[in-house]
Design a protein around this motif. Structure first.
Motif, PDB file in Angstrom:
ATOM      1  N   SER A  47       0.892  -1.165  -0.001  1.00 50.02           N
ATOM      2  CA  SER A  47       0.130   0.160  -0.036  1.00 50.02           C
ATOM      3  C   SER A  47       0.978   1.302  -0.008  1.00 50.02           C
ATOM      4  O   SER A  47       1.808   1.235   0.835  1.00 50.02           O
ATOM      5  N   PHE A  48       0.642   2.205  -0.941  1.00 47.65           N
ATOM      6  CA  PHE A  48       1.222   3.515  -1.009  1.00 47.65           C
ATOM      7  C   PHE A  48       0.683   4.549  -0.029  1.00 47.65           C
ATOM      8  O   PHE A  48       1.008   5.528  -0.222  1.00 47.65           O
ATOM      9  N   GLY A  49      -0.314   3.916   0.834  1.00 42.72           N
ATOM     10  CA  GLY A  49      -1.090   4.883   1.764  1.00 42.72           C
ATOM     11  C   GLY A  49      -1.913   5.959   1.059  1.00 42.72           C
ATOM     12  O   GLY A  49      -2.340   5.601   0.057  1.00 42.72           O
ATOM     13  N   THR A  50      -1.821   7.105   1.913  1.00 40.41           N
ATOM     14  CA  THR A  50      -2.574   8.163   1.448  1.00 40.41           C
ATOM     15  C   THR A  50      -1.688   9.322   0.631  1.00 40.41           C
ATOM     16  O   THR A  50      -0.753   9.771   1.538  1.00 40.41           O
ATOM     17  N   LEU A  51      -1.928   9.810  -0.331  1.00 39.06           N
ATOM     18  CA  LEU A  51      -0.972  10.580  -0.901  1.00 39.06           C
ATOM     19  C   LEU A  51      -1.859  11.842  -1.522  1.00 39.06           C
ATOM     20  O   LEU A  51      -2.933  11.761  -1.946  1.00 39.06           O
ATOM     21  N   SER A  52      -1.136  12.834  -1.850  1.00 40.80           N
ATOM     22  CA  SER A  52      -1.338  13.869  -2.627  1.00 40.80           C
ATOM     23  C   SER A  52      -0.565  13.805  -3.846  1.00 40.80           C
ATOM     24  O   SER A  52       0.583  13.898  -3.792  1.00 40.80           O
ATOM     25  N   VAL A  53      -1.341  13.921  -4.915  1.00 44.83           N
ATOM     26  CA  VAL A  53      -0.734  13.761  -6.209  1.00 44.83           C
ATOM     27  C   VAL A  53      -1.181  14.746  -7.281  1.00 44.83           C
ATOM     28  O   VAL A  53      -2.266  14.995  -7.505  1.00 44.83           O
ATOM     29  N   ILE A  54      -0.065  15.191  -7.984  1.00 42.24           N
ATOM     30  CA  ILE A  54      -0.353  16.349  -8.856  1.00 42.24           C
ATOM     31  C   ILE A  54       0.566  16.222 -10.056  1.00 42.24           C
ATOM     32  O   ILE A  54       1.708  15.753 -10.169  1.00 42.24           O
ATOM     33  N   GLY A  55      -0.063  16.088 -11.312  1.00 39.46           N
ATOM     34  CA  GLY A  55       0.336  15.811 -12.390  1.00 39.46           C
ATOM     35  C   GLY A  55       1.267  16.724 -13.167  1.00 39.46           C
ATOM     36  O   GLY A  55       1.007  17.682 -12.783  1.00 39.46           O
ATOM     37  N   GLY A  56       2.168  16.483 -13.951  1.00 40.06           N
ATOM     38  CA  GLY A  56       3.118  17.249 -14.550  1.00 40.06           C
ATOM     39  C   GLY A  56       2.540  17.534 -16.031  1.00 40.06           C
ATOM     40  O   GLY A  56       1.546  16.897 -16.440  1.00 40.06           O
ATOM     41  N   ASP A  57       3.490  18.245 -16.811  1.00 41.01           N
ATOM     42  CA  ASP A  57       2.963  18.234 -18.296  1.00 41.01           C
ATOM     43  C   ASP A  57       4.324  17.769 -18.931  1.00 41.01           C
ATOM     44  O   ASP A  57       5.313  17.752 -18.531  1.00 41.01           O
ATOM     45  N   VAL A  58       3.828  17.370 -20.302  1.00 39.57           N
ATOM     46  CA  VAL A  58       4.959  16.497 -20.825  1.00 39.57           C
ATOM     47  C   VAL A  58       5.801  17.502 -21.451  1.00 39.57           C
ATOM     48  O   VAL A  58       7.375  16.841 -21.626  1.00 39.57           O
ATOM     49  N   THR A  66       7.778  10.510  -8.864  1.00 33.80           N
ATOM     50  CA  THR A  66       7.879   8.925  -8.465  1.00 33.80           C
ATOM     51  C   THR A  66       8.097   8.738  -6.972  1.00 33.80           C
ATOM     52  O   THR A  66       8.982   9.383  -6.512  1.00 33.80           O
ATOM     53  N   LEU A  67       7.381   8.128  -6.277  1.00 30.17           N
ATOM     54  CA  LEU A  67       7.470   7.590  -5.042  1.00 30.17           C
ATOM     55  C   LEU A  67       8.097   5.996  -5.119  1.00 30.17           C
ATOM     56  O   LEU A  67       7.332   5.299  -5.678  1.00 30.17           O
ATOM     57  N   THR A  68       9.321   6.034  -4.537  1.00 27.49           N
ATOM     58  CA  THR A  68       9.732   4.501  -4.654  1.00 27.49           C
ATOM     59  C   THR A  68       9.724   3.956  -3.016  1.00 27.49           C
ATOM     60  O   THR A  68      10.087   4.666  -2.314  1.00 27.49           O
ATOM     61  N   VAL A  69       9.464   2.611  -3.087  1.00 28.89           N
ATOM     62  CA  VAL A  69       9.346   1.904  -1.786  1.00 28.89           C
ATOM     63  C   VAL A  69      10.150   0.593  -2.052  1.00 28.89           C
ATOM     64  O   VAL A  69      10.312   0.017  -2.898  1.00 28.89           O
ATOM     65  N   SER A  82      11.096  11.445  -5.845  1.00 29.55           N
ATOM     66  CA  SER A  82      11.543  12.108  -6.682  1.00 29.55           C
ATOM     67  C   SER A  82      10.392  13.123  -7.457  1.00 29.55           C
ATOM     68  O   SER A  82       9.696  12.493  -8.295  1.00 29.55           O
ATOM     69  N   GLN A  83      10.683  14.343  -6.999  1.00 28.34           N
ATOM     70  CA  GLN A  83       9.927  15.236  -7.720  1.00 28.34           C
ATOM     71  C   GLN A  83       9.899  15.643  -9.025  1.00 28.34           C
ATOM     72  O   GLN A  83      11.137  15.965  -9.434  1.00 28.34           O
ATOM     73  N   GLY A  84       8.855  15.894  -9.928  1.00 24.13           N
ATOM     74  CA  GLY A  84       8.955  16.626 -11.085  1.00 24.13           C
ATOM     75  C   GLY A  84       9.122  18.164 -11.063  1.00 24.13           C
ATOM     76  O   GLY A  84       8.972  18.497  -9.947  1.00 24.13           O
ATOM     77  N   THR A  85       9.151  18.666 -12.512  1.00 30.32           N
ATOM     78  CA  THR A  85       9.210  20.128 -12.186  1.00 30.32           C
ATOM     79  C   THR A  85       7.908  20.699 -11.879  1.00 30.32           C
ATOM     80  O   THR A  85       7.882  21.585 -11.008  1.00 30.32           O
ATOM     81  N   ASN A  86       6.761  20.091 -12.357  1.00 34.73           N
ATOM     82  CA  ASN A  86       5.457  20.414 -11.835  1.00 34.73           C
ATOM     83  C   ASN A  86       4.702  19.065 -10.971  1.00 34.73           C
ATOM     84  O   ASN A  86       3.843  19.376 -10.141  1.00 34.73           O
ATOM     85  N   ALA A  87       5.082  18.258 -11.467  1.00 37.50           N
ATOM     86  CA  ALA A  87       4.367  17.015 -10.799  1.00 37.50           C
ATOM     87  C   ALA A  87       5.007  16.578  -9.369  1.00 37.50           C
ATOM     88  O   ALA A  87       6.071  16.866  -9.225  1.00 37.50           O
ATOM     89  N   THR A 163       3.613   9.321 -11.604  1.00 35.66           N
ATOM     90  CA  THR A 163       2.564   9.863 -12.310  1.00 35.66           C
ATOM     91  C   THR A 163       2.846   9.895 -13.581  1.00 35.66           C
ATOM     92  O   THR A 163       3.783   9.838 -14.340  1.00 35.66           O
ATOM     93  N   GLN A 164       1.774  10.083 -14.475  1.00 37.19           N
ATOM     94  CA  GLN A 164       1.746  10.110 -15.997  1.00 37.19           C
ATOM     95  C   GLN A 164       1.748  11.364 -16.402  1.00 37.19           C
ATOM     96  O   GLN A 164       1.472  12.517 -15.452  1.00 37.19           O
ATOM     97  N   GLU A 165       2.338  11.690 -17.431  1.00 41.85           N
ATOM     98  CA  GLU A 165       2.455  13.068 -17.979  1.00 41.85           C
ATOM     99  C   GLU A 165       1.130  13.595 -18.461  1.00 41.85           C
ATOM    100  O   GLU A 165       0.184  13.094 -19.137  1.00 41.85           O
ATOM    101  N   THR A 166       0.957  15.002 -18.227  1.00 38.56           N
ATOM    102  CA  THR A 166      -0.195  15.751 -18.643  1.00 38.56           C
ATOM    103  C   THR A 166      -1.587  15.210 -18.317  1.00 38.56           C
ATOM    104  O   THR A 166      -2.517  15.007 -19.277  1.00 38.56           O
ATOM    105  N   VAL A 167      -1.673  15.006 -16.943  1.00 39.64           N
ATOM    106  CA  VAL A 167      -3.109  14.488 -16.329  1.00 39.64           C
ATOM    107  C   VAL A 167      -3.114  15.107 -15.139  1.00 39.64           C
ATOM    108  O   VAL A 167      -2.753  15.704 -14.404  1.00 39.64           O
ATOM    109  N   THR A 168      -4.563  15.036 -14.833  1.00 35.90           N
ATOM    110  CA  THR A 168      -5.036  15.936 -13.803  1.00 35.90           C
ATOM    111  C   THR A 168      -5.441  14.631 -12.803  1.00 35.90           C
ATOM    112  O   THR A 168      -6.559  14.070 -13.187  1.00 35.90           O
TER     113      THR A 168
END
Lengths: 184, 157
Positions: A47-58, A66-69, A82-87, A163-168
Motif C-alpha cells: 500500500s502506498f498509503g494516502t497521497l497527494s498527487v499532482i500531475g506534470g506536463d509533457v 515518483t515514489l519508490t518503496v 523524486s519530484q518533477g518540475t510540476n508533478a 505520475t503520468q504526463e499531462t494528466v490531472t
C-alpha cells in the motif's frame, strides 16, 4: 560298469540344474513424485498509503514524480520521492511494503525472482498511476532469496509509483495487480 | 536294486526341488524403491537424482530439487541355495505417470547399485537397491504428479 555310468549321468543332471539359468525374476514398482509448484501467499498487500498527487506536463524538464518503496521490508518513503518540475507526490499517511510468503519449495534452494512488467494503478474514472513492482528478500539479509530448511521464504514487495504526463489526478482509490514469477 | 529303473524318478524329484522350479524361492518387497518428492523445473538438458542403497543423502546433478528424499528399495529373496553369492541384474521400464495420460514426458531409470548380496544359511538374502533417475533432456516439461516404473530383478546362480 553299466551301473557306474548311470550314476555319472545322474550327477551331471543335478549340476546342470543348480548352476544354469535364471533362478529368480520378479517385478516391482518404483515411484517418483514431481512437485514443481511453489506456493505464494500475499500476507500483506503493498500500500502506498494516502497521497497527494499532482500531475506534470509533457513539456516539463521533469514531467513526472515518483515514489519508490524499497523491496527489503523497509519503507523509508520520505527519502524516496523524486519530484518533477510540476508533478508532485506528497505522502499524507504511511506506506506499507507488501509481504509475500513462499512455501512448498525445496529446502535451502536459491529462488529466482522476477517482478513485472510495469503496470498501472487505475482509478475508476480518472487517469492512472504507473507502477513498476520490485520484489526482494528482507533487509536483514538483503538479496538473500534462498529458502530455509522448511522450503519457505519471505519476500517483500516495493516498487516505483509514478505520475503520468499531462494528466490531472482526482481523489479516490487507485488499484491494480502485478506479477511475480518465481523459479528455481 | 534296479538303479536304471529308478533314475527317472530321481531326476523328477530333483527338478521339483530345484530353485529354478518356480516354487522353492520367493521375493518380497520390504520397502519399495522411491525417489521421493522433487521439483524438476527444467528438461532442456539431462538432470539426475541418485538414490543410494544405504539410504545416505540422495545426490542430484543439475536442476532437480529434493522436497522429500527418496528411499532405497529393499527386497527379501528366500528359498535360494545357502551361502551363495547372487548374480543380480536389474532392469526398468521408463518412468511414466499413470494418473494423467496426457503427460508424455518420462524419466529414465538406470545405474542400479547394490552391495554384494549373499544368501545366509537359510538361503535368504536382502537386496538393497539404489538407482539413478534422469530427465530426458527433450525440452518437454514434467507435470506435478506421480510417476511409476516397473523394475525387474533377476537373480542367476
Amino acid at each position: 560298469m553299466k551301473i557306474k555310468n548311470l550314476k555319472l549321468t545322474a550327477i551331471a543332471a543335478v549340476v546342470g540344474l543348480a548352476t544354469g539359468g535364471t533362478v529368480l525374476a520378479d517385478t516391482f514398482t518404483a515411484t517418483a513424485t514431481v512437485s514443481n509448484v511453489i506456493t505464494v501467499t500475499e500476507t500483506t498487500p503493498l500500500s502506498f498509503g494516502t497521497l497527494s498527487v499532482i500531475g506534470g506536463d509533457v513539456n516539463d524538464v521533469a514531467p513526472t514524480a515518483t515514489l519508490t518503496v524499497p523491496n527489503d521490508g523497509t519503507a523509508d518513503q520520505i527519502n524516496n520521492v523524486s519530484q518533477g518540475t510540476n508533478a508532485k507526490i506528497t505522502i499524507i499517511s504511511g506506506v506499507t511494503p507488501g509481504v509475500l510468503q513462499i512455501s512448498g519449495a525445496a529446502a535451502d534452494s536459491a529462488i529466482s525472482i522476477a517482478a513485472g512488467p510495469k503496470t498501472t494503478l487505475a482509478h475508476p474514472t480518472g487517469p492512472a498511476l504507473d507502477f513498476t513492482p520490485e520484489v526482494g528478500g528482507p533487509a536483514a539479509a538483503f538479496g538473500a532469496t534462498t529458502t530455509d530448511a522448511a522450503g519457505e521464504l519471505t519476500l517483500y514487495v516495493g516498487g516505483a509509483l509514478s505520475t503520468q504526463e499531462t494528466v490531472t489526478y482526482i481523489d479516490g482509490t487507485y488499484s491494480g495487480t502485478y506479477e511475480v514469477t518465481l523459479s528455481y | 536294486m534296479d538303479i536304471k529303473g529308478s533314475l527317472p524318478y530321481a531326476l523328477l524329484a530333483l527338478l521339483l526341488l530345484s530353485p529354478s522350479s518356480g516354487k522353492a524361492w520367493s521375493s518380497t518387497e520390504e520397502e519399495p524403491l522411491s525417489f521421493g518428492i522433487f521439483a524438476a523445473p527444467d528438461n532442456s538438458s539431462v538432470h539426475k537424482l541418485r538414490i543410494f542403497y544405504d539410504n545416505s543423502l540422495p545426490d542430484t546433478v543439475g536442476q532437480i530439487y529434493i522436497l522429500e528424499p527418496g528411499r532405497a528399495g529393499r527386497y527379501r529373496l528366500s528359498g535360494l541355495p545357502a551361502n551363495r553369492s547372487l548374480n543380480i541384474t536389474v532392469t526398468a521400464t521408463p518412468m511414466r505417470t499413470v494418473a494423467n495420460p496426457l503427460v508424455n514426458e518420462e524419466f529414465v531409470l538406470d545405474s542400479f547399485i547394490y552391495p554384494p548380496t549373499i544368501t545366509d544359511a537359510t538361503g535368504s538374502a536382502l537386496l538393497e537397491l539404489g538407482a539413478t533417475l534422469s530427465t530426458t533432456g527433450s525440452g518437454s516439461s514434467y507435470q506435478s504428479t506421480q510417476y511409476r516404473a516397473s523394475i525387474t530383478i533377476t537373480v542367476n546362480l
